[in-house]
Design a protein around this motif. Structure first.
Motif, PDB file in Angstrom:
ATOM      1  N   PRO A   1      -0.942  -2.806   1.465  1.00  0.00           N
ATOM      2  CA  PRO A   1      -1.083  -2.365   2.852  1.00  0.00           C
ATOM      3  C   PRO A   1      -1.940  -1.115   2.975  1.00  0.00           C
ATOM      4  N   GLY A   2      -2.767  -1.106   3.985  1.00  0.00           N
ATOM      5  CA  GLY A   2      -3.626   0.037   4.246  1.00  0.00           C
ATOM      6  C   GLY A   2      -4.130   0.011   5.660  1.00  0.00           C
ATOM      7  N   PHE A   3      -5.072   0.890   5.956  1.00  0.00           N
ATOM      8  CA  PHE A   3      -5.627   1.002   7.303  1.00  0.00           C
ATOM      9  C   PHE A   3      -7.121   1.264   7.238  1.00  0.00           C
ATOM     10  N   VAL A   4      -7.813   0.804   8.247  1.00  0.00           N
ATOM     11  CA  VAL A   4      -9.198   1.191   8.501  1.00  0.00           C
ATOM     12  C   VAL A   4      -9.215   1.920   9.831  1.00  0.00           C
TER      13      VAL A   4
ATOM     14  N   LEU B   1     -19.494   3.727   3.611  1.00  0.00           N
ATOM     15  CA  LEU B   1     -18.802   2.981   4.654  1.00  0.00           C
ATOM     16  C   LEU B   1     -19.786   2.223   5.541  1.00  0.00           C
ATOM     17  N   SER B   2     -20.935   2.831   5.797  1.00  0.00           N
ATOM     18  CA  SER B   2     -21.951   2.157   6.590  1.00  0.00           C
ATOM     19  C   SER B   2     -22.433   0.895   5.882  1.00  0.00           C
ATOM     20  N   ARG B   3     -22.612   0.989   4.580  1.00  0.00           N
ATOM     21  CA  ARG B   3     -23.071  -0.169   3.807  1.00  0.00           C
ATOM     22  C   ARG B   3     -21.999  -1.241   3.713  1.00  0.00           C
TER      23      ARG B   3
ATOM     24  N   PRO C   1     -16.390   2.019  11.017  1.00  0.00           N
ATOM     25  CA  PRO C   1     -15.321   2.588  10.195  1.00  0.00           C
ATOM     26  C   PRO C   1     -15.664   4.001   9.733  1.00  0.00           C
ATOM     27  N   VAL C   2     -14.694   4.891   9.814  1.00  0.00           N
ATOM     28  CA  VAL C   2     -14.888   6.251   9.317  1.00  0.00           C
ATOM     29  C   VAL C   2     -13.999   6.544   8.112  1.00  0.00           C
ATOM     30  N   SER C   3     -13.032   5.676   7.851  1.00  0.00           N
ATOM     31  CA  SER C   3     -12.221   5.847   6.640  1.00  0.00           C
ATOM     32  C   SER C   3     -11.444   4.570   6.352  1.00  0.00           C
TER      33      SER C   3
ATOM     34  N   HIS D   1     -15.143  11.766   0.118  1.00  0.00           N
ATOM     35  CA  HIS D   1     -16.007  11.985   1.273  1.00  0.00           C
ATOM     36  C   HIS D   1     -17.475  12.010   0.868  1.00  0.00           C
ATOM     37  N   GLY D   2     -17.788  11.396  -0.268  1.00  0.00           N
ATOM     38  CA  GLY D   2     -19.165  11.443  -0.743  1.00  0.00           C
ATOM     39  C   GLY D   2     -19.498  12.825  -1.263  1.00  0.00           C
ATOM     40  N   THR D   3     -20.602  13.369  -0.807  1.00  0.00           N
ATOM     41  CA  THR D   3     -21.017  14.697  -1.264  1.00  0.00           C
ATOM     42  C   THR D   3     -20.376  15.815  -0.451  1.00  0.00           C
ATOM     43  N   HIS D   4     -19.568  15.459   0.532  1.00  0.00           N
ATOM     44  CA  HIS D   4     -18.948  16.469   1.393  1.00  0.00           C
ATOM     45  C   HIS D   4     -17.908  17.263   0.606  1.00  0.00           C
ATOM     46  N   PRO D   5     -17.817  18.565   0.846  1.00  0.00           N
ATOM     47  CA  PRO D   5     -16.842  19.391   0.118  1.00  0.00           C
ATOM     48  C   PRO D   5     -15.394  18.976   0.327  1.00  0.00           C
TER      49      PRO D   5
END
Length: 298
Positions: free
Chosen positions: A251-254, A286-288, A261-263, A213-217
């Motif tokens: 296989p995966g999901f966006v 994700l934005s990039r 996209p959020v994940s 989650h990046g810098t998120h805890p």
């Protein structure tokens, strides 16, 4: 066509291969592109009259550039590397993107990329160049400033670390991928329905979830089927926005709740059980990466 144009044409014939090498070395698509561009600049300034194998020459040049980038990355990092999922290669669920097939070659699952990110720079280079691209150790040794024997030892240490990770090697093409998609879809259906027992049924008892989650805890490594299933139950609200894709050939999901996209979730499946889930949910990354990971609109 002048000499420089001919050289550029020859370089372009190797670009896809060089980008594949740099991606495995760096785990970053933008940095891989930077490394490939730098290799062109070095080629354009070099005297290549005596170079008989341009592809091999460029591969070692890109390897050296990537090694320098990895060492700089490590030197600038003040804190130990936390939870990080490398840039995913996201493509259509039917696997029809030829550019991504070139970039990935043999399946290079996200779980393997996560392991590569934990290797010291010299070990990573020796393993990637030798084990993935068959570069001989007498070419690898000078890049890392070691003897041939020492270069072999670097690759051997890296190989042991990779093999010690239960989730790699990852997806294989064909019918096995279809079975893996079934398992991933079953996970998603169970998460959407809040069915805890159904989640446990598709998770290996020793499953590992890596969440970036990046810098998120919330970034964490979660181990064990019950712990991962409990987290998936909290994913139910977002699961309704999950779209099927391939992530590094598996296989995966966006999840795209509002057009962005959020994940990105990548599943590593062995048999009929999920052994690893890698989640990229870093908003800035994700934005990039959004243009490259959003599924096409039909």
């Amino acid at each position: 066509m002048d000499e420089r144009d001919r050289l550029a044409e020859r370089f372009e014939a190797h670009r896809g291969h060089l980008r594949a090498v740099a991606y495995r070395m760096l785990g970053s698509l933008s940095e891989a592109d930077d490394a490939v561009q730098e290799s062109w600049l070095r080629l354009s300034r070099a005297d290549t009259a005596e170079v008989r194998n341009l592809g091999g020459w460029l591969t070692t040049v890109v390897g050296r550039i990537c090694l320098d980038m990895l060492r700089s990355r490590a030197a600038l990092r003040e804190e130990p590397l936390g939870v990080r999922v490398p840039d995913p290669i996201v493509g259509p669920a039917d696997g029809t993107d030829p550019e991504q097939q070139v970039l990935l070659g043999d399946s290079v699952g996200l779980a393997l990329m996560v392991v590569l990110d934990t290797l010291p720079p010299a070990e990573r280079l020796a393993f990637v160049l030798h084990d993935m691209f068959a570069v001989p150790f007498d070419a690898i040794g000078p890049i890392v400033g070691r003897s041939v024997a020492a270069a072999k030892m670097l690759a051997s240490r890296a190989r042991r670390r990779v093999r010690a990770t239960a989730a790699v090697p990852t997806a294989v093409p064909g019918a096995d991928r279809a079975r893996q998609r079934e398992v991933a879809d079953a996970f998603l259906a169970a998460a959407r329905g809040g069915d805890f027992d159904a989640l446990l049924a598709v998770l290996d008892p020793d499953v590992v979830l890596v969440a970036d989650h990046g810098t998120h805890p919330a970034s964490a490594v979660v181990r064990g089927a019950r712990n991962v299933a409990e987290g998936a139950m909290r994913f139910a609200e977002l699961a309704v926005y999950a779209l099927p894709v391939l992530v590094n050939g598996a296989p995966g999901f966006v999840t795209v709740p509002d057009g962005r996209p959020v994940s990105v979730l990548a599943f590593t499946v062995r048999g009929r059980r999920i052994v690893e889930i890698d989640v990229l949910a870093d908003p800035s990354r994700l934005s990039r990466l959004a243009p490259a990971i959003l599924p096409p609109v039909h």
